[in-house]
Design a protein around this motif. Structure first.
Motif, mmCIF file in Angstrom:
data_model
loop_
_atom_site.group_PDB
_atom_site.id
_atom_site.type_symbol
_atom_site.label_atom_id
_atom_site.label_comp_id
_atom_site.label_asym_id
_atom_site.label_seq_id
_atom_site.Cartn_x
_atom_site.Cartn_y
_atom_site.Cartn_z
ATOM 1 N N GLU A 152 -15.219 -4.341 -6.009
ATOM 2 C CA GLU A 152 -15.735 -3.034 -5.605
ATOM 3 C C GLU A 152 -14.879 -2.413 -4.503
ATOM 4 N N GLU B 41 -11.928 -2.032 -4.442
ATOM 5 C CA GLU B 41 -10.865 -1.224 -5.045
ATOM 6 C C GLU B 41 -11.110 0.271 -4.840
ATOM 7 N N SER B 42 -12.381 0.674 -4.795
ATOM 8 C CA SER B 42 -12.685 2.100 -4.628
ATOM 9 C C SER B 42 -13.765 2.359 -3.585
ATOM 10 N N ARG C 264 -2.311 -1.400 -10.290
ATOM 11 C CA ARG C 264 -2.952 -0.488 -9.349
ATOM 12 C C ARG C 264 -4.186 -1.130 -8.740
ATOM 13 N N PHE C 265 -4.991 -1.785 -9.570
ATOM 14 C CA PHE C 265 -6.203 -2.454 -9.104
ATOM 15 C C PHE C 265 -5.845 -3.544 -8.086
ATOM 16 N N ARG D 112 -5.084 -2.361 -4.556
ATOM 17 C CA ARG D 112 -6.185 -1.763 -3.809
ATOM 18 C C ARG D 112 -7.260 -2.753 -3.394
ATOM 19 N N THR D 113 -7.077 -4.031 -3.703
ATOM 20 C CA THR D 113 -8.099 -5.002 -3.330
ATOM 21 C C THR D 113 -7.439 -6.275 -2.819
#
Length: 329
Positions: A55, A57-58, A100-101, A104-105
């Motif tokens: 989660e 990630e965004s 990309r994922f 971001r995490t």
């Protein structure tokens, strides 16, 4: 012991707040016109993924921090937590989405096809790379809600359709219904399918990334899966669109063609309550305490809000998620 506290709403947040207060020795009463969580509300249609790293990630940092602690809370108060981690995959044409994922995490291991086949044999040969979030977990939301309600009933807490005359301190956990006192709440629609596909066995949630329709598939046991994805800025509830069903089923088929023979057991849609910044709030409005705005993080953040609210009523300390209104500043 103190109270009584009257809690409005028996979704995941209302039951979590009631459980936290009751566990600390406070007298608690629950109020819900529907007389319980069964079959209604976004808590009923949740995926049940306790996936703070995914989660993140965004989401904002508090979701990651508090979400990690929620796993133990659910294990302690409801049980039924499966700590098998999460797999995140992408089809070959969408490999950029996996990169990309990952950027971001955190909290993941990049694994190859052989390791993935060991974790999920039914997906062997379909993906040559995946992200494995080993410390994440999942639960069955409906069973978790029932466990919380059963635990409260064992302490003498039942559900009434309306508040008693001597309501004491009222704590509003009504979700979108609380827009009568929280006008900046908005609805974020989610649509879900419950499938039965005995030909597929998965031990953990799998997220299939796609630039337009990423999906999650959560095992419920005995060949049953929750399939979901959609995030639509809308208050519309109850009906799943044909477009969403086609998109979700197409993505599931891409994950494993065996889902082409799956039975559709249930279709459901509901609107999650969210504030403009997508973070929850605790505060006072209309003469009562409230906790609201869990957005898509209901099962991840409900324990944190419950603990913060219980600390507040015991000590007066303002929670991390406290929201001051203009007349309180």
């Amino acid at each position: 012991m103190s109270g009584p506290f009257t809690i409005l709403g028996t979704g995941v947040l209302g039951l979590a707040v009631a459980t936290e207060l009751a566990t600390r020795g406070h007298a608690v009463r629950l109020v819900d016109p529907a007389m319980g969580p069964g079959g209604h509300g976004c808590s009923w249609w949740a995926g049940g993924m306790l996936a703070p790293f995914c989660e993140f990630e965004s989401a904002e940092e508090p979701v990651l921090r508090h979400g990690q602690a929620s796993i133990d809370w659910w294990d302690r108060h409801a049980g039924g937590v499966s700590r098998n981690g999460t797999l995140v995959v992408a089809l070959g044409r969408d490999r950029a989405e996996l990169d990309r994922f990952a950027r971001r995490t955190e909290g993941y291991e990049v694994i190859g096809g052989n390791h993935m086949a060991e974790l999920e044999p039914d997906l062997a040969g379909r993906f040559d790379r995946a992200l494995f979030f080993a410390t994440e977990a999942h639960l069955n939301p409906r069973a978790a809600l029932a466990a919380l309600q059963s635990g409260l009933a064992a302490r003498g807490t039942t559900v009434a359709a309306a508040p008693p005359d001597d309501a004491g301190e009222v704590i509003d956990c009504r979700g979108l219904a609380a827009r009568d006192i929280l006008p900046d709440l908005r609805g974020v629609r989610g649509e879900m399918l419950v499938l039965r596909c005995p030909e597929v066995t998965l031990a953990r949630p799998v997220r299939l990334l796609h630039p337009r329709v990423p999906i999650y598939l959560v095992p419920r046991g005995e060949g049953v899966f929750m399939l979901g994805a959609t995030m639509i800025e809308s208050d519309r509830r109850g009906v799943v669109t044909a477009r969403s069903v086609l998109a979700l089923l197409s993505a599931a088929y891409a994950l494993d063609p065996a889902f082409g023979e799956a039975e559709i057991l249930e279709l459901g849609a509901d609107a999650r309550p969210a504030f403009p910044d997508n973070l929850p709030r605790i505060g006072r409005a209309a003469g009562r305490l409230y906790a609201n705005g869990l957005y898509r993080h209901g099962y991840l953040l409900a324990p944190a809000l419950a603990r913060q609210l219980a600390d507040h009523v015991e000590t007066g300390e303002k929670p991390e998620f406290w929201h001051e209104t203009d007349d309180q500043r």
